[in-house]
Motif scaffolding. Structure first.
Motif, PDB file in Angstrom:
ATOM      1  N   ARG A 117       0.816  -1.222   0.000  1.00 16.03           N
ATOM      2  CA  ARG A 117       0.000   0.000   0.000  1.00 16.03           C
ATOM      3  C   ARG A 117       0.851   1.273   0.000  1.00 16.03           C
ATOM      4  NH1 ARG A 117      -1.756   2.173   5.744  1.00 16.03           N
ATOM      5  NH2 ARG A 117      -2.342   3.878   4.414  1.00 16.03           N
ATOM      6  N   TYR A 118       2.124   1.108   0.304  1.00 17.58           N
ATOM      7  CA  TYR A 118       3.000   2.282   0.306  1.00 17.58           C
ATOM      8  C   TYR A 118       3.701   2.417  -1.031  1.00 17.58           C
ATOM      9  CZ  TYR A 118       2.394   2.074   5.387  1.00 17.58           C
ATOM     10  OH  TYR A 118       1.869   2.049   6.657  1.00 17.58           O
ATOM     11  N   ASN A 122       0.523   6.655  -4.827  1.00 19.88           N
ATOM     12  CA  ASN A 122      -0.477   7.193  -3.896  1.00 19.88           C
ATOM     13  C   ASN A 122       0.181   8.059  -2.807  1.00 19.88           C
ATOM     14  OD1 ASN A 122       0.695   5.201  -2.380  1.00 19.88           O
ATOM     15  ND2 ASN A 122      -1.172   4.077  -1.929  1.00 19.88           N
ATOM     16  N   ILE A 124       1.236  11.714  -1.885  1.00 19.91           N
ATOM     17  CA  ILE A 124       0.939  13.071  -2.331  1.00 19.91           C
ATOM     18  C   ILE A 124       2.105  14.000  -1.994  1.00 19.91           C
ATOM     19  CG2 ILE A 124      -0.634  15.023  -2.008  1.00 19.91           C
ATOM     20  CD1 ILE A 124      -2.656  12.582  -1.252  1.00 19.91           C
ATOM     21  N   PHE A 128       5.826  20.597   1.689  1.00 19.53           N
ATOM     22  CA  PHE A 128       6.349  20.073   2.957  1.00 19.53           C
ATOM     23  C   PHE A 128       7.234  18.846   2.778  1.00 19.53           C
ATOM     24  CE2 PHE A 128       3.781  16.231   4.063  1.00 19.53           C
ATOM     25  CZ  PHE A 128       2.969  16.220   2.937  1.00 19.53           C
ATOM     26  N   ASN A 129       7.021  18.115   1.674  1.00 17.64           N
ATOM     27  CA  ASN A 129       7.790  16.877   1.528  1.00 17.64           C
ATOM     28  C   ASN A 129       8.452  16.736   0.160  1.00 17.64           C
ATOM     29  OD1 ASN A 129       5.685  16.289  -0.180  1.00 17.64           O
ATOM     30  ND2 ASN A 129       4.836  14.626   1.045  1.00 17.64           N
ATOM     31  N   GLY A 155       8.226  14.383  11.917  1.00 17.70           N
ATOM     32  CA  GLY A 155       7.325  14.035  13.021  1.00 17.70           C
ATOM     33  C   GLY A 155       6.460  12.825  12.716  1.00 17.70           C
ATOM     34  N   VAL A 156       5.758  12.411  13.735  1.00 15.90           N
ATOM     35  CA  VAL A 156       4.905  11.225  13.648  1.00 15.90           C
ATOM     36  C   VAL A 156       3.779  11.423  12.624  1.00 15.90           C
ATOM     37  CG1 VAL A 156       3.320   9.773  14.951  1.00 15.90           C
ATOM     38  CG2 VAL A 156       5.349  10.724  16.050  1.00 15.90           C
ATOM     39  N   THR A 161       7.436   6.358   6.817  1.00 15.08           N
ATOM     40  CA  THR A 161       7.347   4.936   6.481  1.00 15.08           C
ATOM     41  C   THR A 161       6.811   4.763   5.061  1.00 15.08           C
ATOM     42  OG1 THR A 161       7.036   4.321   8.790  1.00 15.08           O
ATOM     43  CG2 THR A 161       6.252   2.758   7.151  1.00 15.08           C
ATOM     44  N   HIS A 162       5.803   5.548   4.737  1.00 14.70           N
ATOM     45  CA  HIS A 162       5.237   5.464   3.389  1.00 14.70           C
ATOM     46  C   HIS A 162       6.327   5.720   2.332  1.00 14.70           C
ATOM     47  CE1 HIS A 162       1.456   6.252   0.777  1.00 14.70           C
ATOM     48  NE2 HIS A 162       2.477   6.032  -0.018  1.00 14.70           N
ATOM     49  N   LYS A 291      -7.519  10.847  -0.593  1.00 16.19           N
ATOM     50  CA  LYS A 291      -7.788   9.644   0.202  1.00 16.19           C
ATOM     51  C   LYS A 291      -9.264   9.267   0.108  1.00 16.19           C
ATOM     52  CE  LYS A 291      -3.741   9.347   2.404  1.00 16.19           C
ATOM     53  NZ  LYS A 291      -2.894   8.198   2.488  1.00 16.19           N
ATOM     54  N   ILE A 315      -0.667  13.355   9.190  1.00 18.41           N
ATOM     55  CA  ILE A 315      -1.452  12.825   8.075  1.00 18.41           C
ATOM     56  C   ILE A 315      -2.206  11.572   8.490  1.00 18.41           C
ATOM     57  CG2 ILE A 315      -1.294  11.888   5.721  1.00 18.41           C
ATOM     58  CD1 ILE A 315       1.070  13.818   5.325  1.00 18.41           C
ATOM     59  N   GLU A 319      -6.241  10.889   7.986  1.00 18.67           N
ATOM     60  CA  GLU A 319      -6.814   9.642   7.483  1.00 18.67           C
ATOM     61  C   GLU A 319      -7.764   9.035   8.500  1.00 18.67           C
ATOM     62  OE1 GLU A 319      -3.492   7.063   6.511  1.00 18.67           O
ATOM     63  OE2 GLU A 319      -4.371   6.766   4.533  1.00 18.67           O
TER      64      GLU A 319
HETATM   65  P1  ADP Z   1       5.365   8.132   9.729  1.00 20.36           P
HETATM   66  O1  ADP Z   1       6.119   6.903   9.352  1.00 20.36           O
HETATM   67  O2  ADP Z   1       6.076   9.394   9.380  1.00 20.36           O
HETATM   68  O3  ADP Z   1       4.888   8.144  11.145  1.00 20.36           O
HETATM   69  P2  ADP Z   1       3.452   7.081   7.858  1.00 20.36           P
HETATM   70  O4  ADP Z   1       4.310   6.901   6.664  1.00 20.36           O
HETATM   71  O5  ADP Z   1       3.096   5.860   8.616  1.00 20.36           O
HETATM   72  O6  ADP Z   1       4.049   8.167   8.835  1.00 20.36           O
HETATM   73  O7  ADP Z   1       2.143   7.841   7.387  1.00 20.36           O
HETATM   74  C1  ADP Z   1       0.948   7.867   8.155  1.00 20.36           C
HETATM   75  C2  ADP Z   1      -0.244   7.643   7.259  1.00 20.36           C
HETATM   76  O8  ADP Z   1      -0.404   8.753   6.404  1.00 20.36           O
HETATM   77  C3  ADP Z   1      -0.080   6.431   6.328  1.00 20.36           C
HETATM   78  O9  ADP Z   1      -1.321   5.807   6.191  1.00 20.36           O
HETATM   79  C4  ADP Z   1       0.385   7.026   5.033  1.00 20.36           C
HETATM   80  O10 ADP Z   1      -0.036   6.241   3.934  1.00 20.36           O
HETATM   81  C5  ADP Z   1      -0.293   8.379   5.029  1.00 20.36           C
HETATM   82  N1  ADP Z   1       0.536   9.389   4.357  1.00 20.36           N
HETATM   83  C6  ADP Z   1       1.578  10.057   4.898  1.00 20.36           C
HETATM   84  N2  ADP Z   1       2.103  10.916   4.009  1.00 20.36           N
HETATM   85  C7  ADP Z   1       1.379  10.790   2.890  1.00 20.36           C
HETATM   86  C8  ADP Z   1       1.430  11.423   1.611  1.00 20.36           C
HETATM   87  N3  ADP Z   1       2.329  12.359   1.333  1.00 20.36           N
HETATM   88  N4  ADP Z   1       0.507  11.043   0.710  1.00 20.36           N
HETATM   89  C9  ADP Z   1      -0.399  10.103   0.993  1.00 20.36           C
HETATM   90  N5  ADP Z   1      -0.514   9.479   2.167  1.00 20.36           N
HETATM   91  C10 ADP Z   1       0.367   9.806   3.128  1.00 20.36           C
END
Ligand code: ADP
Ligand code: MG
Length: 450
Positions: A117-118, A122, A124, A128-129, A155-156, A161-162, A291, A315, A319
């Motif tokens: 899923r990552y 998908n 965005i 910021f990124n 930050g969290v 991870t995505h 989303k 984010i 969600e």
């Molecule tokens: P982190 O690892 O920084 O704590 P995650 O990668 O787990 O954050 O992201 C948290 C949630 O937000 C996941 O479900 C991820 O798919 C979604 N998400 C984060 N950034 C984006 C983005 N730029 N576009 C789409 N979804 C995102």
């Protein structure tokens, strides 16, 4: 977790007890329990909002750490208020439901450990990124040659991870023979430890040293684990020598990770270090809409705007809010308006500041210290009453800008010099007393935000 919840919580409490006074312990941990453990999320039930605030502010990290030592799969911790006599908290029921609702059809590849899923398609991109995203796509295009190692921090819930998994997925998709492995730092640690126990540690080492792309998530969790840092250091060197790609993530920059050996830190810093910031309003809106589309639901524009305005820094929470609305929608088959949205999200989205009068302050302070309002108004010099009373004086002056004589009248007809003394006493004490500072913060939060 194998053990029954009760037992786990008892061992947590036993450890907490060692580090705090018994008065604090009985105040804040009385009637707490583990309500649920689900997919690494631990729900702790607490008897009231004060305990909740206090534990969240003061003990979150500590408890999480202890839980992780008991079970490395633990990822997160939430505190919920459980009504006395209730079997499970409403929050737990919700978490269970949210889990059942598997929008994304999670598939984790056994070999790479990557979740499909990552992906980049998908993910965005906004201001910021975009730097992190650009580096990630470059790495995915030509691993081992541009940015190596790549260190992403932020930050969290902001997409680390995505993004790092998207790189892995892309690389693996481009060339199936490439050996890619994604692993969280916690999993890395526990695999290493069980390798030691089962005498398979050589396999563990070799498996990693043979990789083409090694992705390790949340390296801040390696803090204090020296043996494991040492191992990572050796794996890093072996890979780096062969121009293999290494990707790290962390919730903070390498410099700010304490408890990491210098030579490992210098490896973290040795390539490219990039941060992911907070998304701006427009981007949050775009994320929500994308989303929602992914999940085949369309909401009114003012609903997207409401959520995007209120949830600013995470984010995952965006969600989560969306998922909750979808759950409601599915269960009730009923149109969703802004009012209903606000109601459904009221515990996720903080309400605006409320208008406060002296009576509110008095009530909250009394409740906080488990006293009667009339005791605070009386003139008893009992120790347990004096300070709370002075805190009321302090807050009325400091926060509501009431005059000393006015405060004196409100507090059962006290002289303005008594009030002045009380105010100064607390102001003075605040400079040296961390505990008091914390208490006043919590009280303020209750007074102004509930
Ligand atoms: P982190 O690892 O920084 O704590 P995650 O990668 O787990 O954050 O992201 C948290 C949630 O937000 C996941 O479900 C991820 O798919 C979604 N998400 C984060 N950034 C984006 C983005 N730029 N576009 C789409 N979804 C995102
Ligand atoms: Mg993460």
């Amino acid at each position: 977790m194998e053990k029954p919840l009760k037992e786990i919580w008892q061992s947590v409490l036993a450890q907490v007890k060692l580090s705090i006074s018994s008065a604090n312990f009985s105040t804040w941990f009385k009637n707490t329990d583990i309500d649920l453990i689900d997919s690494g999320k631990v729900v702790i039930s607490v008897p009231n909002n004060f305990s909740k605030d206090w534990l969240e502010n003061k003990y979150y990290k500590n408890i999480l750490k202890i839980l992780r030592e008991l079970d490395p799969n633990v990822k997160d911790l939430v505190f919920v208020v459980k009504k006395i006599g209730a079997k499970t908290s409403e929050a737990s029921i919700f978490i269970k439901k949210e889990k059942q609702l598997d929008f994304n059809n999670l598939i984790t590849n056994k070999e790479t450990n990557l979740n499909n899923r990552y992906r980049f398609d998908n993910f965005i991109v906004g201001s910021f990124n975009e730097v992190a995203h650009a580096a990630a796509t470059a790495v995915a295009e030509k691993p081992g040659s541009t940015y190596n190692p790549l260190f992403i921090y932020g930050g969290v819930g902001l997409g680390k991870t995505h993004l790092i998994q998207a790189m892995g997925n892309q690389i693996f998709q481009n060339e199936n023979k490439i050996k890619v492995r994604y692993i969280s730092s916690d999993k890395f640690s526990s695999e290493f430890v069980s390798g030691l126990q089962n005498k398979t540690v050589e396999d563990f080492k070799n498996k990693h040293k043979e990789l083409d792309v090694f992705i390790i998530d949340d390296v801040q969790f390696l803090t204090g684990r020296e043996k494991i840092q040492e191992e990572l250091f050796h794996i890093f060197n072996a890979l780096y020598e062969k121009n293999k790609q290494i990707i790290f993530s962390s919730d903070r920059p390498p410099k700010a990770i304490t408890g990491i050996m210098d030579r490992l830190r210098s490896r973290f810093e040795g390539g490219t270090v990039i941060d992911i910031n907070f998304p701006d309003f427009e981007t949050r809106l775009a994320i929500l809409k994308a989303k929602a589309q992914e999940k085949n639901i369309e909401l009114a524009p003012e609903i997207y705007e409401y959520i995007a305005k209120k949830i600013e820094r995470n984010i995952r929470e965006l969600e989560g809010a969306l998922n909750r609305l979808i759950l409601f929608h599915q269960a009730n088959n009923q149109g969703l308006d802004l009012e209903k949205t606000k109601e459904l999200l009221k515990d996720v989205i903080k309400p605006p500041l409320r208008i406060v009068n002296p009576r509110n302050v008095l009530q909250v302070v009394a409740e906080f210290y488990d006293l009667k309002e009339k005791d605070l108004l009386a003139s008893s010099r009992k120790k347990e009453l004096v300070q709370p009373r002075q805190i009321v004086m302090y807050l009325l002056k400091e926060e509501l800008k009431c005059s000393f004589p006015f405060i004196g009248r409100k507090l059962g007809g006290k002289d303005h010099t008594t009030v002045m003394y009380g105010y100064r006493k607390i102001a003075q004490e605040l400079k040296v007393n961390e505990k008091l500072k914390e208490e006043i913060l919590l009280i303020k939060k209750r007074v102004f935000v509930s």
